[in-house]
Scaffold this motif. Structure first.
Motif, PDB file in Angstrom:
ATOM      1  N   GLY A 128     -17.807  42.647  22.728  1.00 18.85           N
ATOM      2  CA  GLY A 128     -16.966  41.544  22.270  1.00 18.85           C
ATOM      3  C   GLY A 128     -17.195  40.258  23.038  1.00 18.85           C
ATOM      4  O   GLY A 128     -17.360  39.180  22.448  1.00 18.85           O
ATOM      5  N   THR A 129     -17.237  40.347  24.375  1.00 13.91           N
ATOM      6  CA  THR A 129     -17.445  39.138  25.177  1.00 13.91           C
ATOM      7  C   THR A 129     -18.860  38.602  25.021  1.00 13.91           C
ATOM      8  O   THR A 129     -19.075  37.389  25.033  1.00 13.91           O
ATOM      9  CB  THR A 129     -17.158  39.423  26.663  1.00 13.91           C
ATOM     10  OG1 THR A 129     -17.950  40.535  27.109  1.00 13.91           O
ATOM     11  CG2 THR A 129     -15.676  39.726  26.883  1.00 13.91           C
ATOM     12  N   SER A 149     -17.426  37.275  32.097  1.00 12.55           N
ATOM     13  CA  SER A 149     -16.702  38.474  31.664  1.00 12.55           C
ATOM     14  C   SER A 149     -17.677  39.568  31.250  1.00 12.55           C
ATOM     15  O   SER A 149     -17.497  40.744  31.595  1.00 12.55           O
ATOM     16  CB  SER A 149     -15.771  38.130  30.503  1.00 12.55           C
ATOM     17  OG  SER A 149     -14.813  37.167  30.887  1.00 12.55           O
ATOM     18  N   THR A 150     -18.720  39.187  30.524  1.00  8.54           N
ATOM     19  CA  THR A 150     -19.730  40.154  30.108  1.00  8.54           C
ATOM     20  C   THR A 150     -20.417  40.774  31.320  1.00  8.54           C
ATOM     21  O   THR A 150     -20.643  41.989  31.381  1.00  8.54           O
ATOM     22  CB  THR A 150     -20.772  39.486  29.195  1.00  8.54           C
ATOM     23  OG1 THR A 150     -20.120  38.899  28.064  1.00  8.54           O
ATOM     24  CG2 THR A 150     -21.799  40.497  28.715  1.00  8.54           C
ATOM     25  N   THR A 179     -17.904  28.953  27.774  1.00  9.49           N
ATOM     26  CA  THR A 179     -19.152  29.704  27.672  1.00  9.49           C
ATOM     27  C   THR A 179     -19.420  30.483  28.955  1.00  9.49           C
ATOM     28  O   THR A 179     -19.775  31.665  28.926  1.00  9.49           O
ATOM     29  CB  THR A 179     -20.323  28.752  27.386  1.00  9.49           C
ATOM     30  OG1 THR A 179     -20.065  28.030  26.184  1.00  9.49           O
ATOM     31  CG2 THR A 179     -21.629  29.524  27.243  1.00  9.49           C
ATOM     32  N   LEU A 219     -18.901  36.609  21.852  1.00  9.75           N
ATOM     33  CA  LEU A 219     -18.264  35.302  22.050  1.00  9.75           C
ATOM     34  C   LEU A 219     -19.179  34.358  22.826  1.00  9.75           C
ATOM     35  O   LEU A 219     -19.269  33.161  22.519  1.00  9.75           O
ATOM     36  CB  LEU A 219     -16.939  35.476  22.792  1.00  9.75           C
ATOM     37  CG  LEU A 219     -15.791  36.116  22.009  1.00  9.75           C
ATOM     38  CD1 LEU A 219     -14.576  36.302  22.913  1.00  9.75           C
ATOM     39  CD2 LEU A 219     -15.408  35.264  20.801  1.00  9.75           C
ATOM     40  N   ALA A 220     -19.861  34.894  23.839  1.00 13.99           N
ATOM     41  CA  ALA A 220     -20.785  34.067  24.618  1.00 13.99           C
ATOM     42  C   ALA A 220     -21.937  33.577  23.753  1.00 13.99           C
ATOM     43  O   ALA A 220     -22.362  32.419  23.848  1.00 13.99           O
ATOM     44  CB  ALA A 220     -21.317  34.861  25.812  1.00 13.99           C
ATOM     45  N   GLY A 275     -15.480  46.085  25.152  1.00 13.87           N
ATOM     46  CA  GLY A 275     -15.236  44.792  25.792  1.00 13.87           C
ATOM     47  C   GLY A 275     -16.513  44.018  26.030  1.00 13.87           C
ATOM     48  O   GLY A 275     -16.557  42.796  25.822  1.00 13.87           O
ATOM     49  N   THR A 281     -17.029  33.506  29.300  1.00 11.77           N
ATOM     50  CA  THR A 281     -17.418  34.672  28.505  1.00 11.77           C
ATOM     51  C   THR A 281     -18.644  35.356  29.101  1.00 11.77           C
ATOM     52  O   THR A 281     -18.727  36.590  29.123  1.00 11.77           O
ATOM     53  CB  THR A 281     -17.697  34.269  27.055  1.00 11.77           C
ATOM     54  OG1 THR A 281     -18.662  33.199  27.029  1.00 11.77           O
ATOM     55  CG2 THR A 281     -16.426  33.803  26.365  1.00 11.77           C
TER      56      THR A 281
END
Length: 330
Positions: free
Chosen positions: A183-184, A24-25, A18, A187-188, A180, A21
């Motif tokens: 997407g991230t 990354s975001t 978690t 996912l988070a 991107g 992600t």
């Protein structure tokens, strides 16, 4: 025999995926915000290009950049109901084509009427361009050539076409950054939703009363156990209830006994309280892996309609959690 319970706040069982992600975001968002910092304008001008007579701009210095690329944006200025096909070329000092692209630009307009109403419309697609990543630093030349210019009837027009040209170095294609980040972030978001339900369900019991018990084989040194008690009460419930949670080992010896206050949230309909819900979540590490019994008692019990006990193992947490370690010598 058993040792005394040991309770502490720890990040030992955090769900790192978690946070990965989320990180990354954040990094991609930072790239979106700061990407314009790397852009440097090299040229911005308007030129007239005759059909089949290529127009060459003064040489510019193409530099190899750590981040970004050379971006050439070209916008045609044409009247309504006209089409123009043009080519953009990037050449080196020896006249070799490093990159090229052909754009079919157009602008159309008209009128419409429907059910007594009318109006005008206009649509266009005029902008073309190139993104070039430099392999080495060198002077380059931009060449613009009008291949075809006509109206919507197909009649060729022998007139110069105005073009607005913008050249910047260090440009970043943010389309991929947006993809991107979305997407991230998704996912988070999923990880944030799923983590509280992570792990394998060992006990899942529901009773229309205030007391219930369950037993299962679980535990181990690196195995986080999540115990969740859900309470549904009627409209006469007090603001809070007390949950007595008891854990016994395989021999029936009591390892844990603690009363937990649970504040209820009330459900209203048409301004009246119709029900109340409460939830208790606690974390344990049970050593060694063995058979353990769980008993729940909710007080006062007069208003309790339903009690549910869910015990999961191999769980993860979103934040540092208060975890009680119980050790049995059975």
């Amino acid at each position: 025999m058993s040792s005394s319970p040991k309770t502490q706040y720890t990040a030992r069982f955090l769900d790192l995926f978690t946070y990965l992600t989320l990180l990354s975001t954040a990094v991609i968002f930072a790239c979106l915000v700061f990407s314009p910092v790397f852009m440097r304008s090299l040229a911005s001008k308007t030129i007239q290009v005759n059909p089949d007579v290529p127009e060459q701009l003064p040489p510019i210095q193409l530099k190899k950049e750590l981040i970004g690329a050379l971006r050439i944006d070209v916008s045609a200025s044409i009247p309504s109901n006209h089409w123009v096909t043009y080519e953009i070329q990037l050449k080196d000092q020896q006249g070799r084509v490093l990159a090229s692209g052909i754009k079919q630009a157009w602008r159309e307009s008209g009128t419409w009427s429907e059910e007594g109403e009318s109006g005008t419309w206009t649509e266009d697609d005029l902008v073309g361009g190139l993104d070039v990543r430099a392999v080495k630093s060198e002077p380059v030349t931009i060449v613009l050539d009008v291949l075809e210019y006509s109206d919507i009837s197909g009649k060729e027009i022998d007139q110069p076409v105005p073009f607005e040209i913008s050249v910047v170095n260090g440009a970043v294609d943010t389309r991929y950054l947006w993809t991107g980040m979305i997407g991230t972030a998704f996912l988070a978001f999923l990880a944030l939703l799923v983590t509280p339900f992570s792990g394998k369900v060992i006990i899942d019991k529901l009773i229309c009363d205030s007391d219930l018990s369950g037993r299962g084989i679980l535990g181990g040194t690196n195995n986080l156990v999540r115990v969740t008690v859900k309470i549904k009460s009627d409209e006469h419930s007090p603001r809070s209830l007390t949950v007595l949670l008891v854990i016994n080992d395989g021999n029936g010896e009591q390892l844990y006994s603690q009363r937990h206050p649970v504040t209820l949230s009330f459900v209203k309909s048409e301004g009246k309280v119709t029900a109340a819900n409460g939830k208790l979540t606690t974390f344990f590490v049970l050593e060694p892996r063995s058979s353990y019994g769980f008993h729940v008692e909710v007080t006062p019990d007069a208003t309790v309609d339903r009690t549910k006990l869910v015990v999961r193992e191999h769980c993860k947490t979103l934040f540092p959690a208060k975890i009680t370690t119980l050790k049995s010598t059975q």
